[in-house]
Design a protein around this motif. Structure first.
Motif, mmCIF file in Angstrom:
data_model
loop_
_atom_site.group_PDB
_atom_site.id
_atom_site.type_symbol
_atom_site.label_atom_id
_atom_site.label_comp_id
_atom_site.label_asym_id
_atom_site.label_seq_id
_atom_site.Cartn_x
_atom_site.Cartn_y
_atom_site.Cartn_z
ATOM 1 N N THR A 53 -2.161 -4.033 12.093
ATOM 2 C CA THR A 53 -2.610 -5.065 11.629
ATOM 3 C C THR A 53 -2.599 -5.470 9.770
ATOM 4 O O THR A 53 -2.342 -6.173 9.437
ATOM 5 N N SER A 54 -2.030 -4.362 9.852
ATOM 6 C CA SER A 54 -1.758 -3.980 8.253
ATOM 7 C C SER A 54 -0.488 -5.113 7.915
ATOM 8 O O SER A 54 -0.097 -6.157 7.006
ATOM 9 N N MET A 55 0.457 -4.988 8.893
ATOM 10 C CA MET A 55 1.706 -5.442 8.616
ATOM 11 C C MET A 55 1.326 -7.138 8.670
ATOM 12 O O MET A 55 1.894 -7.311 8.500
ATOM 13 N N CYS A 56 0.578 -7.351 9.880
ATOM 14 C CA CYS A 56 0.729 -8.896 9.988
ATOM 15 C C CYS A 56 -0.549 -9.921 8.848
ATOM 16 O O CYS A 56 0.353 -10.698 8.458
ATOM 17 N N PHE A 57 -0.826 -8.363 7.931
ATOM 18 C CA PHE A 57 -1.856 -8.996 6.739
ATOM 19 C C PHE A 57 -0.886 -9.552 6.420
ATOM 20 O O PHE A 57 -0.757 -10.043 5.406
ATOM 21 N N GLU A 58 0.170 -8.555 5.996
ATOM 22 C CA GLU A 58 1.585 -8.230 4.539
ATOM 23 C C GLU A 58 2.590 -9.178 4.802
ATOM 24 O O GLU A 58 2.790 -10.234 4.127
ATOM 25 N N ILE A 59 2.665 -10.186 6.469
ATOM 26 C CA ILE A 59 3.465 -10.834 6.773
ATOM 27 C C ILE A 59 2.856 -12.108 6.156
ATOM 28 O O ILE A 59 3.088 -12.824 5.878
ATOM 29 N N VAL A 60 1.028 -12.242 6.612
ATOM 30 C CA VAL A 60 0.930 -13.659 6.004
ATOM 31 C C VAL A 60 0.597 -13.633 4.413
ATOM 32 O O VAL A 60 0.883 -14.522 4.273
ATOM 33 N N HIS A 61 0.542 -12.891 4.145
ATOM 34 C CA HIS A 61 0.559 -12.512 2.828
ATOM 35 C C HIS A 61 1.927 -13.182 2.377
ATOM 36 O O HIS A 61 2.176 -13.866 0.964
ATOM 37 N N ALA A 62 3.110 -12.579 2.948
ATOM 38 C CA ALA A 62 4.248 -13.347 2.360
ATOM 39 C C ALA A 62 4.113 -14.648 2.711
ATOM 40 O O ALA A 62 5.223 -14.904 1.944
ATOM 41 N N SER A 63 3.997 -15.411 3.630
ATOM 42 C CA SER A 63 4.454 -17.335 4.017
ATOM 43 C C SER A 63 3.140 -17.798 3.223
ATOM 44 O O SER A 63 3.659 -19.117 3.185
ATOM 45 N N THR A 64 2.604 -17.214 2.517
ATOM 46 C CA THR A 64 1.528 -17.813 2.036
ATOM 47 C C THR A 64 0.906 -17.757 0.927
ATOM 48 O O THR A 64 0.877 -18.926 0.018
ATOM 49 N N GLY A 65 1.333 -16.821 0.239
ATOM 50 C CA GLY A 65 0.957 -15.302 -1.415
ATOM 51 C C GLY A 65 -0.648 -15.679 -1.442
ATOM 52 O O GLY A 65 -0.860 -15.312 -2.777
ATOM 53 N N GLU A 66 -1.624 -15.810 -0.510
ATOM 54 C CA GLU A 66 -2.674 -15.182 -0.757
ATOM 55 C C GLU A 66 -2.611 -13.938 -1.037
ATOM 56 O O GLU A 66 -2.924 -12.859 0.243
ATOM 57 N N ALA A 67 -3.413 -13.556 -2.301
ATOM 58 C CA ALA A 67 -3.732 -12.653 -3.052
ATOM 59 C C ALA A 67 -4.933 -11.297 -1.442
ATOM 60 O O ALA A 67 -4.209 -9.714 -1.830
ATOM 61 N N ARG A 68 -5.232 -12.730 -1.229
ATOM 62 C CA ARG A 68 -6.735 -11.391 -0.113
ATOM 63 C C ARG A 68 -5.693 -11.213 1.132
ATOM 64 O O ARG A 68 -6.318 -9.690 1.684
ATOM 65 N N TYR A 69 -5.246 -11.527 1.542
ATOM 66 C CA TYR A 69 -3.883 -11.088 2.941
ATOM 67 C C TYR A 69 -3.309 -9.456 1.697
ATOM 68 O O TYR A 69 -3.239 -7.948 2.494
ATOM 69 N N ARG A 70 -2.605 -9.431 1.307
ATOM 70 C CA ARG A 70 -1.816 -8.795 0.331
ATOM 71 C C ARG A 70 -2.863 -7.384 0.247
ATOM 72 O O ARG A 70 -2.745 -6.224 1.046
ATOM 73 N N ARG A 71 -3.744 -8.257 -0.091
ATOM 74 C CA ARG A 71 -5.464 -6.717 -0.514
ATOM 75 C C ARG A 71 -5.206 -5.850 0.773
ATOM 76 O O ARG A 71 -5.497 -4.542 0.908
ATOM 77 N N ALA A 72 -5.568 -6.547 1.570
ATOM 78 C CA ALA A 72 -6.167 -5.988 3.243
ATOM 79 C C ALA A 72 -5.049 -5.370 4.111
ATOM 80 O O ALA A 72 -5.781 -4.527 4.284
ATOM 81 N N ALA A 73 -3.970 -5.554 3.237
ATOM 82 C CA ALA A 73 -2.968 -4.822 4.294
ATOM 83 C C ALA A 73 -2.918 -3.746 3.072
ATOM 84 O O ALA A 73 -2.251 -2.357 4.207
ATOM 85 N N VAL A 74 -2.828 -3.694 1.779
ATOM 86 C CA VAL A 74 -2.792 -2.139 1.884
ATOM 87 C C VAL A 74 -3.976 -1.364 1.827
ATOM 88 O O VAL A 74 -3.069 -0.028 1.860
ATOM 89 N N GLU A 75 -4.555 -2.097 2.151
ATOM 90 C CA GLU A 75 -5.617 -1.310 2.026
ATOM 91 C C GLU A 75 -5.884 -0.554 3.460
ATOM 92 O O GLU A 75 -6.476 0.702 3.662
ATOM 93 N N LEU A 76 -5.710 -1.199 4.643
ATOM 94 C CA LEU A 76 -5.278 -0.959 5.707
ATOM 95 C C LEU A 76 -4.615 0.703 5.303
ATOM 96 O O LEU A 76 -4.345 1.522 6.556
ATOM 97 N N ALA A 77 -3.135 -0.316 5.023
ATOM 98 C CA ALA A 77 -2.500 1.091 4.871
ATOM 99 C C ALA A 77 -3.155 2.581 5.002
ATOM 100 O O ALA A 77 -2.918 3.721 5.074
ATOM 101 N N GLY A 78 -3.685 2.737 3.852
ATOM 102 C CA GLY A 78 -3.887 3.381 3.188
ATOM 103 C C GLY A 78 -5.039 4.520 3.727
ATOM 104 O O GLY A 78 -5.040 5.554 3.655
ATOM 105 N N ARG A 79 -5.565 3.290 4.559
ATOM 106 C CA ARG A 79 -6.738 4.144 5.640
ATOM 107 C C ARG A 79 -5.530 5.264 6.653
ATOM 108 O O ARG A 79 -6.016 6.104 6.984
#
Length: 349
Positions: free
Chosen positions: A61-87
Motif C-alpha cells: 500500500t505504501s508503494m501504491c501511495f507513492e506511485i499515485v503521488h508521482a503521477s498526481t503530485g499530491e503531497a498527501r499521498y507521499r506522506r501516507a507512503a512514507v508513513e506506511l514504509a516507516g511502520r
C-alpha cells in the motif's frame, strides 16, 4: 543478453507518466480511478493512513501511495507512503534478524516462528523503493539491504524458504524453493541494488549478483515450453496448491522486476514474460472470479496488460472493475491496488 548499465545510471532511467504509454486510455483511466478511490478510503480524517493488516500489505500500500503521488503530485499521498514504509521499517528493526515473523513452522518436529519470502521480498522492495523516492533515507535503505543480504542463500541460485525470525537459522536451503519465493527475492535484490547509495557499491553488487544468478540460472531456464513454471522450479508439483494462482503471483513479481528496475530488463526476461502471458491468456483467463479471487484476477490483468495484450486485459478489467476490493485494508486491497498501480509506472530500458 545485452550488457547491463551501471546501477548509478539505472537510477536515472525512471520516467513517470500519468499512465503507462503501452496501455490504452480505457485501462489507464480505470486503473487510476480504482487505485485513487481505494487509497482515499485508507486515509483517516487527519490524512493519516489507517492500520493496514499484514506485513507485506502495508508495504504494498505504501508503494501504491507513492506511485499515485508521482503521477498526481499530491503531497498527501507521499506522506501516507512514507508513513506506511516507516511502520514496516519499525517492525523490521524490532526483529533480531530484521525479518518479520509470519507463522509457526516445523523443522523436523521442532517448532519455530518463521519469516521470509514471499513477504520479505515484497516489504523489502517496497520500503526501499518508497524511501529512495522520498529521499534522505540512505541509512534505512542500507539497513533493509543488509537484512536481505543476510537472508540464507544457496550459491547455486536460490534463497531459503524461511528462517527462524529470532535467530536466522534457515529452513529449507538445500534444494530450490518455490518459484514465487525466489521471484519475490529477485525483486527485492534488484530494487535494493538500484536504490543503495554509491557508498554501498559492494553491497549493491552482491545483491545484484544474487538476483541475476537466481533469475538467469534458475527461474528463466525452469520455464516450460508452454510458458508455465513448476511451483517448485523442478517439477513434482503438489496437488493441494492453487498452482495457477502461484504462477500468476510469480509472473507478476517478474513484471515488477522489469518495470521498477530497468537495468534488470533484458531480452530473455521479456521473452519469458511474453510466453507466460500467452499461457495465462489461453489457460487461466476465465478461471477466477473477481468476487471471490480478486488477487488472481488483477494479477492476470497486470500480466496481460504489461505484455501488450491490452484488448484482453481491458475486457477482464471491465468485468472486474466493480468487484475491486475498495477500502480493504488487508491482502486483497493491497495486492489488487498494487497490480493496477504498477501499470501506471513506465520505465525506459
Amino acid at each position: 543478453a545485452r550488457a547491463m548499465p551501471h546501477p548509478s545510471l539505472a537510477r536515472r532511467t525512471f520516467l513517470w507518466l500519468p499512465a503507462a504509454a503501452a496501455l490504452d486510455a480505457g485501462i489507464t483511466a480505470r486503473a487510476t480511478a480504482a487505485v485513487r478511490r481505494h487509497l482515499d478510503l485508507l486515509l483517516d480524517a487527519s490524512g493519516r493512513a489507517v492500520n493496514i493488516k499484514g506485513k507485506d500489505a502495508a508495504a504494498l500500500t505504501s508503494m501504491c501511495f507513492e506511485i499515485v503521488h508521482a503521477s498526481t503530485g499530491e503531497a498527501r499521498y507521499r506522506r501516507a507512503a512514507v508513513e506506511l514504509a516507516g511502520r514496516v521499517l519499525t517492525g523490521m528493526r524490532a526483529s533480531p534478524t530484521g525479518v518479520l515473523p509470519i507463522k509457526e513452522k516445523d523443522r523436523g518436529g521442532e517448532k519455530f516462528l518463521g519469516g521470509g519470502p514471499p513477504a520479505l521480498g515484497w516489504y523489502a522492495a517496497c520500503v526501499a523503493w518508497v524511501l529512495h523516492r522520498a529521499g534522505g533515507r540512505e541509512a534505512d535503505i542500507e539497513y533493509v539491504a543488509q537484512v536481505v543480504d543476510r537472508f540464507s542463500w544457496n550459491p547455486e541460485g536460490w534463497w531459503a524458504n524461511t528462517i527462524e525470525a529470532s535467530t536466522g537459522r534457515p529452513g529449507i536451503v538445500e534444494r530450490p524453493t518455490q518459484v514465487n519465493k525466489n521471484a519475490s527475492m529477485v525483486m527485492a535484490a534488484a530494487v535494493l541494488a538500484e536504490t543503495l547509495p554509491p557508498a554501498d557499491a559492494a553491497l549493491a553488487a552482491r545483491l545484484r549478483g544474487k538476483g541475476l544468478t537466481c533469475l538467469r540460472r534458475r527461474i528463466l531456464p525452469a520455464q516450460m515450453s508452454d510458458g508455465n513454471w513448476h511451483y517448485g522450479l523442478t517439477g513434482g508439483d503438489p496437488k493441494n496448491k492453487d498452482l495457477l494462482g502461484y504462477f500468476l503471483l510469480s509472473a507478476g513479481l517478474l513484471v515488477r522486476v522489469r518495470r521498477l528496475t530497468p537495468s534488470f530488463r533484458d531480452a530473455a526476461l521479456d521473452t519469458a514474460l511474453d510466453r507466460a502471458a500467452g499461457f495465462a491468456a489461453t489457460r487461466i483467463a476465465g478461471r477466477y472470479d473477481a468476487a471471490t479471487d480478486p488477487r488472481r484476477v488483477f494479477d492476470l490483468i497486470l500480466l496481460l496488460a504489461d505484455t501488450g495484450r491490452t484488448a484482453q486485459a481491458a475486457r477482464i478489467l471491465d468485468s472486474a472493475f466493480h468487484q475491486f476490493p475498495y477500502g480493504n485494508a488487508g491482502q486483497d486491497g493491497s495486492r489488487c491496488a498494487c497490480d493496477l498501480a504498477t501499470l501506471l509506472v513506465h520505465t525506459c530500458a
